[in-house]
Design a protein around this motif. Structure first.
Motif, PDB file in Angstrom:
ATOM      1  N   SER A   3       0.828  -1.204   0.000  1.00 33.67           N
ATOM      2  CA  SER A   3       0.000   0.000   0.000  1.00 33.67           C
ATOM      3  C   SER A   3       0.866   1.259   0.000  1.00 33.67           C
ATOM      4  CB  SER A   3      -0.941  -0.001   1.215  1.00 33.67           C
ATOM      5  OG  SER A   3      -0.179   0.044   2.417  1.00 33.67           O
ATOM      6  N   GLN A  51       2.086   1.642  -3.518  1.00 36.09           N
ATOM      7  CA  GLN A  51       0.996   2.118  -4.378  1.00 36.09           C
ATOM      8  C   GLN A  51       0.683   3.585  -4.128  1.00 36.09           C
ATOM      9  OE1 GLN A  51      -1.939  -0.933  -3.420  1.00 36.09           O
ATOM     10  NE2 GLN A  51      -1.833  -1.654  -5.531  1.00 36.09           N
ATOM     11  N   CYS A  91       3.281  -5.543 -13.739  1.00 32.26           N
ATOM     12  CA  CYS A  91       2.874  -4.399 -12.910  1.00 32.26           C
ATOM     13  C   CYS A  91       1.492  -3.887 -13.320  1.00 32.26           C
ATOM     14  CB  CYS A  91       3.882  -3.265 -13.053  1.00 32.26           C
ATOM     15  SG  CYS A  91       5.430  -3.566 -12.184  1.00 32.26           S
ATOM     16  N   CYS A  99      -3.100  -2.990 -10.325  1.00 35.76           N
ATOM     17  CA  CYS A  99      -4.302  -2.173 -10.114  1.00 35.76           C
ATOM     18  C   CYS A  99      -4.498  -1.275 -11.340  1.00 35.76           C
ATOM     19  CB  CYS A  99      -4.189  -1.330  -8.847  1.00 35.76           C
ATOM     20  SG  CYS A  99      -2.834  -0.132  -8.909  1.00 35.76           S
ATOM     21  N   ARG A 103      -4.491   1.923 -11.526  1.00 37.80           N
ATOM     22  CA  ARG A 103      -3.543   3.047 -11.569  1.00 37.80           C
ATOM     23  C   ARG A 103      -2.225   2.589 -12.171  1.00 37.80           C
ATOM     24  NH1 ARG A 103      -0.067   5.409  -7.111  1.00 37.80           N
ATOM     25  NH2 ARG A 103       0.464   7.493  -7.837  1.00 37.80           N
ATOM     26  N   TRP A 104      -1.754   1.461 -11.713  1.00 33.82           N
ATOM     27  CA  TRP A 104      -0.491   0.955 -12.233  1.00 33.82           C
ATOM     28  C   TRP A 104      -0.612   0.560 -13.702  1.00 33.82           C
ATOM     29  CZ3 TRP A 104       3.443  -2.070  -8.864  1.00 33.82           C
ATOM     30  CH2 TRP A 104       3.752  -1.315  -7.720  1.00 33.82           C
TER      31      TRP A 104
END
Ligand code: FES
Length: 432
Positions: A4, A7, A29, A33, A35-36
């Motif tokens: 976390s 992230q 990667c 998520c 965002r990644w």
């Protein structure tokens, strides 16, 4: 907890970290998520594409993220046999069992190569469909040399979707003019500095015409006005094919002259012999005109790399910006169009003087320093002169064309054909 924290890192920091990852890591990667996933497809981390290398399992991006100053192109392109495992301790005896094992090994290698080609083709299709639309703006380098999976359609898409492409290597592939159909349209190809089409035997004058259209991004040539070269008389030169007497099938008049024991340069025998002696004394003549094959291949290559004589110092050509190692300098004086500095058409034997004339149109090539036309059997000294005249920064040491061309430009200072004894590229002196 650690995840976390990672992230939660700022996007700039994550992008910096991602810029050090290889494509495989980036794809993993992207599954962490949303965002990644977005950051992993940021154009800034996809500057250099090496699909052929990646298909072999070598997931490196390259030695550098900047073109052209910091990149060692030669080392980057020496990837063809990286994953071919050679057992130097193998016992190659004459027994039948060894022969069987050898056959099995050959079959294994063939199977491995076929799988590489399939994997590469799949990868290229996936890249064109899912990756390039997102990262195309950031792509500066694409190396597809010796690719068996590349197609005209793929190259077309790459050129259209990668407006900042500077370095394109398609050498030893089967691509043809259709791949470059988009050149010049809306500025496509206007950032190109390095274009390597060595060994692309399907390239004709049409591609040169499209290259010439790069200068006017808003004044593109409609397809229906493109020159039709499909009806050009195809040269009788057939690489590696022999006639009924076992001689190479090559009816080029230059070869006929050569068979008579002299190259076809238009000067008398005395002058010719003097030239040969001078060139030998300067360590640049291979004596090939007289069938002297005593020079080794490596010696010959090193000789051919050198200029035929010491370069003239007329001031004009000292402004050369290409150093022969992938390094460039900006010499365009603010002219942002036509940045091409390296063009290799070695072995593109279908190119004619018509194509060179078309390439000469549009204001010249102010930055072109390296021009390789070795093996272009259907061009003449007149066509070469036309092109050379509009390349003010052309470096004679990196200007290559057939040794047998009559009255070629800078005959005393330009370098000779690079395809002598090459074996896999067209050369009118193949087999000497
Ligand atoms: Fe003529 Fe190679 S093409 S010497």
């Amino acid at each position: 907890n650690t995840l976390s924290k990672i992230q939660g890192l700022p996007a700039e920091l994550l992008l910096h970290i991602f810029s050090h990852l290889n494509p495989l890591d980036l794809s993993q990667c992207s599954m962490v998520c949303t965002r990644w996933a977005g950051l992993a497809r940021d154009p800034s981390v996809w500057k250099h594409l090496y699909p052929s290398r990646w298909a072999k399992g070598n997931w490196q991006f390259g030695a550098s993220v900047h073109l052209p100053e910091d990149i060692d192109m030669e080392s980057l392109e020496q990837d063809n046999d990286v994953y071919v495992v050679v057992d130097e301790d193998a016992d190659f005896d004459e027994s039948a069992s060894s022969a069987i094992e050898s056959d099995a090994s050959n079959a294994s290698v063939a199977s491995y190569r076929a799988e590489c080609i399939r994997r590469e083709a799949r990868m290229l299709v996936a890249m064109a469909k899912y990756l390039i639309p997102h990262v195309g703006d950031g792509v500066e380098t694409i190396i597809l040399s010796n690719s068996k999976g590349v197609t005209n359609g793929l190259v077309y898409k790459l050129l259209i979707q990668c407006p900042n492409l500077q370095y394109l290597n398609l050498s030893e592939t089967k691509i043809s003019d259709i791949a470059f159909k988009g050149l010049g349209k809306n500025g496509v190809g206007s950032k190109l500095r390095h274009l390597d089409l060595s060994g692309c035997v399907n390239i004709t004058d049409t591609t040169l015409q499209r290259l010439a259209s790069i200068r006017q991004p808003l004044q593109t040539i409609p397809d229906n006005q493109m020159m039709d070269t499909s009806n050009y008389a195809k040269p009788d030169y057939q690489h590696g094919v022999n006639d009924k007497n076992g001689r190479p099938l090559n009816v080029d008049p230059m070869v006929s002259n050569r068979d008579q024991g002299c190259c076809s340069r238009r000067h008398n025998e005395t002058q010719h012999d003097t030239d040969i002696v001078n060139r030998r004394q300067q360590g640049s003549c291979d004596g090939g005109c007289h069938g002297n094959n005593s020079v080794s291949h490596s010696q010959r290559l090193s000789m051919d790399t050198a200029p035929r004589t010491k370069s003239r110092h007329d001031g004009r050509h000292d402004r050369s910006s290409y150093h022969g190692t992938g390094e460039y300098e900006h010499t365009d004086g603010g002219n942002l169009s036509r940045r091409l500095q390296f063009l290799s058409l070695s072995g593109c034997y279908r190119i004619t003087d018509v194509g060179l004339g078309l390439l000469s149109q549009g204001g010249g090539w102010p930055n072109l320093a390296h021009l390789d036309l070795s093996g272009c059997l259907n061009v003449s000294g007149a066509g070469l002169s036309l092109l050379a005249d509009i390349c003010p920064t052309l470096n004679h040491e990196t200007f290559y064309y057939c040794d047998n061309i009559e009255e070629g430009p800078y005959a005393d200072t330009a370098s000779g054909c690079q395809n002598l004894q090459c074996g896999n590229r067209v050369c009118c002196r193949l087999g000497e």
